[in-house]
Design an enzyme around this catalytic site. Sequence first.
Site: not given
Lengths: 398, 344
Positions: A159, A292, A327
């Site tokens: 990620c 994040h 995400h």
Amino acid sequence: MIEPIYITGAGVVSAIGVGKEQTLSALNAGTTGIGTMTYLDSCHRDIPVGEVKLSNDEMVQMLGVDNDPLFTRTALLGRLALREALDQAGLTRDRLTDVHLVSSTTVGGMDLREQNHAQEKTCDRLHALMGTHSCGNSTQMIAAQFGQFASLSTVSTACSSATNAVITGANMLRCGLADIVVVGGSECLSRFHLNGFNALMILDRQQCRPFDRDRAGLNLGEGAAYLVLESARSVEERGVTPLCRLAGYGNACDAFHQTASSPDGEGAYLAMSQALEMAGMKPGDIDYVNAHGTGTPNNDLSESQAIKRLFGSDIPPVSSTKSFTGHTTSASGTIEAVFCLLALQHHFLPVNLNWHNAMDDGIIPVIEPRQADLRNILSNAFGFGGNDSSLIFTIDHA
Amino acid sequence: MSQPNMYIQAAEQLSIQQPLSQQWMSEPVLTDHLLTTAMAPNYRDFIDPREARRMGGLIKRALVTTLKVLRDTGIEHPDAFITGTSIGSLVYTERLLDALDESEEAISPTYFMQSPHNTVGSALAIFTHSHGYNTTYSHGACSFDWAVMDAWMQMRLGKIHTALVGGYEEMTQNCFELLQKAGYVGQPGMVPCAEMSMSMMLNTQCSDNCLCQLSGVAMGNLAYRERMRQQLAQMLEAAHLSTTGVSAVMTGKNGNPDNDACYDGIVADLLPDAPLLRYKHLFGENYTASAMGVYAAAHCLAQGRIPDCLHDNNRPARCIKPSAILLVNQMDQQEYSLMLLTKI
């Protein structure tokens, strides 16, 4: 302080739109792109996802290329975003001789592989190519439409992949190995990682609620984004106008667990601190943190701790735009970097949707749309394994 | 900008050859299998058996070569862990794919947790409690080369002084068969497809035990041959070498005609008269095989000799006492890397 690294082009595709214009309207209007699964073929229809609202065929048409059975969704998304970035920077085919590309992905061509995996034992060469499509092949496929780049590279740190691609590109500029490096990432949804995250029990069955007390996980999204990084010398030579600067960056490892963040957010704290140090800034210089903020209980708590450690009692406005896009994993670092760029250029604080209640010991995000003159933005991306990275973007107001 | 020298302080491998050993220089293991697994070391010397049982082969091998290098150099926490792996955690990835073919309802989280490419690099950091810079390159046959380039750049920028750089790859029967159909491995006359793990310590400080100097690294697109020649010229100039000062060129020839012809073209462009070396017949082919080339060249420079088994028999010129070795690696006949290693 480092020599200036200018950003002279940006392209973005996500659930909230194709291109910066659609993206900006959605961010300003507070319209999420997360919704019912339409394009991904999975039995988990009840799980909300942030899909790009285009079929592969539609993307092929938009790109103006002939269809190819080997096209992965990751590559098509990547091409749309890369085209916008190159166009804005005025980098035509004949200029690519001196332009380097650092892309990133983790899922890569898994969308094709998972469709054919059961037949792999007896498949033909075409399907064997689908089965062995690597992250590097993904970069090659994205690049191929635009010409011959000076070099290609691919980063894969889950990620935080796109954020680490930015860091590699920036180091290439600073070492004098390149004057222009296009950096970014692309990732499509796949059954592979939807089921993986589902097995880890970190997918929210509702719209994700980053930093909320009752947050119950993340929503997966997809997309791509690229930034054109350019040296001062090249900006001057080409007579282009920079959009903003990359003022600092940091990369550290949480070294705690393969899929969980440490309770004190050590890796996140180190990454943010290093970025500040490189930028020659104090915590007080940061006007906004694009977190994040995945919406998982673990990440948002850990990131809150790290932000509190760094900023003390004077925490700047924070939000997670994953409440708009889901995400977008490997692509999230540069998708969110483009959001930061838009916030700097258009003077607003992106909001954190779906937030209602403060978590114990957590940060309180921006929830009301606000005009704000922003100068410095810190953007975080944390990956599995604790691959944590942070970027600082700065706009030099005239 | 101050330009520090960079040294390969230690380099260890697990492959077809005897584990964690340079025995291949005198007694190379040769095999005619199309697909071979890596020879297992004594894992107990490095990892608690209970912990080892929970680890996949790729991570276990990466950990062993890394821990050996950390032990031998006495560097507990290098400033950076930089990993190259193209296919990464292939075994777990395929297990998850197999499970998905059955049903989407009963997926093990373990397979997924272990599947991303950065699992290896982050596992090394988690095991050694290292909070430094950590990243992973997955760029096909140039994955390891980009990892070296990253370390090189950051050392030049003064950002790091030590870096554990590695190339790690595993293989499954299923993936081998796909790659065979795709034409990458398993073709007639080709070296075996193999698993490999190679870890090395790069250090800006020279110490007695350093193997060689890393004098240059460059990457590029084979469409731009003139730039490739310039890169080599700059590399040689920085190392105060003339073209005749290069003792040998080490290529990634593997017996596949397309691959080998590409190397012939590059060598003809760069150093047409230099003795040629090869390494893939000893260590096999896989995406991070270029790491084995660097490993082999570094040990040759450290020992001041090139074993006969490395010489490319198509070229009469021989190099006995090497002082500088140029490594050439290519990817899909489109991209290349150059690395120059020199003796200390």
